[in-house]
Write an enzyme that holds these catalytic residues in place. Structure first.
Site, PDB file in Angstrom:
ATOM      1  N   CYS A 241       0.813  -1.224   0.000  1.00  0.00           N
ATOM      2  CA  CYS A 241       0.000   0.000   0.000  1.00  0.00           C
ATOM      3  C   CYS A 241       0.848   1.276   0.000  1.00  0.00           C
ATOM      4  O   CYS A 241       0.376   2.353  -0.350  1.00  0.00           O
ATOM      5  CB  CYS A 241      -0.923   0.000   1.207  1.00  0.00           C
ATOM      6  SG  CYS A 241      -2.032  -1.408   1.225  1.00  0.00           S
TER       7      CYS A 241
ATOM      8  N   CYS B 128     -13.963   2.184   6.847  1.00  0.00           N
ATOM      9  CA  CYS B 128     -13.039   1.429   5.983  1.00  0.00           C
ATOM     10  C   CYS B 128     -12.944   2.078   4.611  1.00  0.00           C
ATOM     11  O   CYS B 128     -13.953   2.517   4.051  1.00  0.00           O
ATOM     12  CB  CYS B 128     -13.556   0.013   5.763  1.00  0.00           C
ATOM     13  SG  CYS B 128     -14.016  -0.866   7.261  1.00  0.00           S
TER      14      CYS B 128
ATOM     15  N   HIS C 111      -8.918   3.199  -2.608  1.00  0.00           N
ATOM     16  CA  HIS C 111      -7.502   2.870  -2.394  1.00  0.00           C
ATOM     17  C   HIS C 111      -7.020   1.848  -3.433  1.00  0.00           C
ATOM     18  O   HIS C 111      -6.900   0.657  -3.127  1.00  0.00           O
ATOM     19  CB  HIS C 111      -7.352   2.351  -0.958  1.00  0.00           C
ATOM     20  CG  HIS C 111      -5.953   2.022  -0.539  1.00  0.00           C
ATOM     21  ND1 HIS C 111      -4.828   2.597  -1.101  1.00  0.00           N
ATOM     22  CD2 HIS C 111      -5.503   1.155   0.415  1.00  0.00           C
ATOM     23  CE1 HIS C 111      -3.755   2.098  -0.518  1.00  0.00           C
ATOM     24  NE2 HIS C 111      -4.128   1.228   0.394  1.00  0.00           N
TER      25      HIS C 111
HETATM   26  C1  LIG Z   1     -15.171  -2.668   4.072  1.00  0.00           C
HETATM   27  C2  LIG Z   1     -15.272  -3.765   3.044  1.00  0.00           C
HETATM   28  C3  LIG Z   1     -15.078  -5.142   3.726  1.00  0.00           C
HETATM   29  C4  LIG Z   1     -16.656  -3.711   2.383  1.00  0.00           C
HETATM   30  O1  LIG Z   1     -16.671  -4.640   1.340  1.00  0.00           O
HETATM   31  P1  LIG Z   1     -18.016  -5.363   0.882  1.00  0.00           P
HETATM   32  O2  LIG Z   1     -18.759  -5.847   2.066  1.00  0.00           O
HETATM   33  O3  LIG Z   1     -17.617  -6.356  -0.152  1.00  0.00           O
HETATM   34  O4  LIG Z   1     -18.853  -4.185   0.262  1.00  0.00           O
HETATM   35  P2  LIG Z   1     -19.175  -3.953  -1.255  1.00  0.00           P
HETATM   36  O5  LIG Z   1     -17.917  -3.547  -1.962  1.00  0.00           O
HETATM   37  O6  LIG Z   1     -19.922  -5.140  -1.779  1.00  0.00           O
HETATM   38  O7  LIG Z   1     -20.125  -2.701  -1.224  1.00  0.00           O
HETATM   39  C5  LIG Z   1     -21.464  -2.777  -0.742  1.00  0.00           C
HETATM   40  C6  LIG Z   1     -22.036  -1.375  -0.745  1.00  0.00           C
HETATM   41  O8  LIG Z   1     -21.348  -0.550   0.202  1.00  0.00           O
HETATM   42  C7  LIG Z   1     -20.713   0.542  -0.468  1.00  0.00           C
HETATM   43  N1  LIG Z   1     -19.384   0.700   0.122  1.00  0.00           N
HETATM   44  C8  LIG Z   1     -18.414  -0.225   0.170  1.00  0.00           C
HETATM   45  N2  LIG Z   1     -17.362   0.265   0.836  1.00  0.00           N
HETATM   46  C9  LIG Z   1     -17.687   1.515   1.204  1.00  0.00           C
HETATM   47  C10 LIG Z   1     -17.008   2.523   1.910  1.00  0.00           C
HETATM   48  N3  LIG Z   1     -15.784   2.332   2.384  1.00  0.00           N
HETATM   49  N4  LIG Z   1     -17.627   3.699   2.125  1.00  0.00           N
HETATM   50  C11 LIG Z   1     -18.862   3.897   1.668  1.00  0.00           C
HETATM   51  N5  LIG Z   1     -19.581   2.969   0.981  1.00  0.00           N
HETATM   52  C12 LIG Z   1     -18.975   1.794   0.768  1.00  0.00           C
HETATM   53  C13 LIG Z   1     -20.645   0.153  -1.913  1.00  0.00           C
HETATM   54  O9  LIG Z   1     -20.674   1.265  -2.769  1.00  0.00           O
HETATM   55  C14 LIG Z   1     -21.913  -0.660  -2.074  1.00  0.00           C
HETATM   56  O10 LIG Z   1     -23.008   0.237  -2.171  1.00  0.00           O
HETATM   57  P3  LIG Z   1     -24.285  -0.088  -3.057  1.00  0.00           P
HETATM   58  O11 LIG Z   1     -24.881  -1.315  -2.438  1.00  0.00           O
HETATM   59  O12 LIG Z   1     -25.120   1.134  -2.925  1.00  0.00           O
HETATM   60  O13 LIG Z   1     -23.751  -0.342  -4.432  1.00  0.00           O
HETATM   61  C15 LIG Z   1     -14.177  -3.598   1.936  1.00  0.00           C
HETATM   62  O14 LIG Z   1     -14.403  -2.386   1.267  1.00  0.00           O
HETATM   63  C16 LIG Z   1     -12.785  -3.632   2.498  1.00  0.00           C
HETATM   64  O15 LIG Z   1     -12.227  -4.689   2.744  1.00  0.00           O
HETATM   65  N6  LIG Z   1     -12.123  -2.477   2.695  1.00  0.00           N
HETATM   66  C17 LIG Z   1     -10.764  -2.429   3.190  1.00  0.00           C
HETATM   67  C18 LIG Z   1      -9.795  -2.492   2.024  1.00  0.00           C
HETATM   68  C19 LIG Z   1      -8.383  -2.706   2.486  1.00  0.00           C
HETATM   69  O16 LIG Z   1      -8.121  -3.522   3.339  1.00  0.00           O
HETATM   70  N7  LIG Z   1      -7.434  -1.986   1.909  1.00  0.00           N
HETATM   71  C20 LIG Z   1      -6.038  -2.066   2.260  1.00  0.00           C
HETATM   72  C21 LIG Z   1      -5.807  -1.316   3.529  1.00  0.00           C
HETATM   73  S1  LIG Z   1      -4.130  -0.795   3.784  1.00  0.00           S
END
Ligand SMILES: CC(C)(COP(=O)(O)OP(=O)(O)OC[C@H]1O[C@@H](n2cnc3c(N)ncnc32)[C@H](O)[C@@H]1OP(=O)(O)O)[C@@H](O)C(=O)NCCC(=O)NCCS
Length: 396
Positions: free
Chosen positions: A89, A212, A339
């Protein structure tokens, strides 16, 4: 400021629209490259003689390897130096520092740093398998420790030790999502209030969805040049005033035992301040690595904008917003922009370019002259940091 004028400047920058993109790896690079060249009418691909690619897992998510020469060809560059940097990252900022070294070593005079990442292929679930490749394979990755769970442990540690609240974590998200409403390139323009963040669905206690950063496709390009070429090719360059790197550990088991404190952030910031001859009070804006809300809080502390343990109060008091001590993540941060990991540090540098040239429109930080950008890897245990300044500051 140190007595010597800095030797490397940013003379062009561009980003793509970030989001779930129906675009190939090459398309994304091409879009960001075009926007970068459009930002400087004096500059053409023929002027560029070096390229550094910042991409973390194109082999898995775009079935594409050997990306530095691919990106050179895509941008119409015939480089005499081309390399790829991969530090998970933190890659984007590490790539910028590598380009700086290439220029200082005379390997190239004008270097494009190209950050590109496709995150959502072959399917969004793969992103976790890919992320685990950035952890120790034998012991930690194989056990399936994913970032939300690991960063949640840091949040819990900070809450227990300093009384930081879930509301204070949520305030980081409210602030950054409010900033992204003024950034057309951001993934999300949702602008949730505190209730919406607090009531979003649970991910890993204490994190809710809005604590997140999402998984996002995107690319960013910045072009750096040595002092002579910068002056020839730009009337308004943005200078690299200093930079630093910090390392605590690779495996989580070897990280500092207190997860409410990330020494690598402090070390990277110290390196940047010392090499630039500046201190936190000189910094007008900070682009930092808010992959989770706790990360931004720990970065306020590590980079010296408030005392250790005070990060929650700092955001609550408005210290990190417009009108506060330092404006943090004016483009919306990772929380709202997304990200695309290899591109993130490069996009932060793009924000420095527009802010320090007063081209940030509605999100302009008034009178910004010095900015800092930082990306990190693991659970804050590796960090890369750059201080940027206007032509005026660099000449002083
Ligand atoms: C938080 C997390 C688990 C959510 O993933 P998910 O459950 O698969 O969610 P989805 O991507 O299917 O999104 C579902 C809905 O939430 C929304 N959404 C997802 N992440 C969001 C966020 N961070 N903020 C706002 N909305 C978000 C999407 O737009 C989608 O909306 P919709 O239903 O209106 O289309 C995932 O985004 C994640 O793992 N984030 C961390 C990434 C990471 O680890 N990066 C490296 C770090 S150094």
């Amino acid at each position: 400021m140190s007595t010597q004028r800095p030797k490397v400047a940013m003379i062009a920058a561009g980003v793509t629209q970030w989001g779930a993109r129906q675009a190939t790896y090459r398309d994304l690079a091409s879009e960001a490259g075009k926007n970068a060249f459009d930002s400087n009418p004096n500059l053409t691909p023929k002027d560029v003689d070096g390229i550094i690619a910042s991409s973390v897992y194109p082999e898995r998510s775009a079935y594409q390897g050997k990306v530095a020469p691919l990106l050179a060809e895509t941008l119409g560059i015939r480089p005499r130096m081309f390399e790829r940097v991969e530090n998970q990252c933190g890659s984007g900022t590490a790539a910028i520092r590598t380009a700086q070294w290439a220029i200082l070593a005379g390997a190239a005079d004008v270097v494009a740093v190209v950050g590109v990442e496709k995150m959502l292929l072959p399917n969004p679930g793969e992103v976790f398998t890919n992320a685990l490749a950035g952890l120790d394979r034998d012991w930690e990755g194989a056990l399936g420790v994913t970032p939300p769970g690991a960063f949640a442990l840091a949040a819990k540690a900070h809450m227990q030790k300093y009384g930081t609240t879930e509301e204070q974590l949520a305030m980081v998200s409210v602030k950054n999502h409010a900033h992204s409403m003024k950034n057309p390139y951001a993934h999300f323009h949702k602008g949730p209030d505190l209730d919406a963040v607090m009531n979003s669905r649970p991910i890993a206690t204490p994190f809710k969805l809005f604590d997140c950063a999402p998984n996002t496709d995107g690319a960013a390009v910045v072009i750096l040049a040595n002092e002579d070429r910068a002056k020839e090719l730009s009337d308004n360059p943005v200078w690299m005033l200093g930079s630093g790197q910090g390392f605590d550990a690779y495996t989580m088991a070897n990280m500092s035992r207190d997860w409410s404190y990330w020494p690598a952030i402090e070390q990277a910031g110290r390196g940047a301040y010392e090499s630039a001859g500046l201190s936190p009070s000189d910094v007008d804006l900070l682009e930092t690595h808010d992959c989770f809300t706790i990360s931004e809080i720990l970065q306020y502390e590590g980079l010296g904008f408030c005392e250790r343990g005070e990060g929650g109060h700092f955001v609550e008091s408005g210290g990190s917003d417009y009108g506060g001590k330092v404006v943090v993540n004016p483009r919306g941060g990772l929380l709202a922009c997304g990200h695309p990991i290899g591109a993130t540090g490069v996009a932060q540098a793009h924000e420095m370019f527009v802010q320090l040239r007063e081209e940030a429109d509605e999100r302009q930080v008034d009178g910004a002259q010095v900015g800092m950008s930082l990306t990190m890897s693991n659970i804050g245990s590796e960090a890369h940091c750059v201080l940027w300044g206007t032509d005026e500051v660099a000449a002083a």
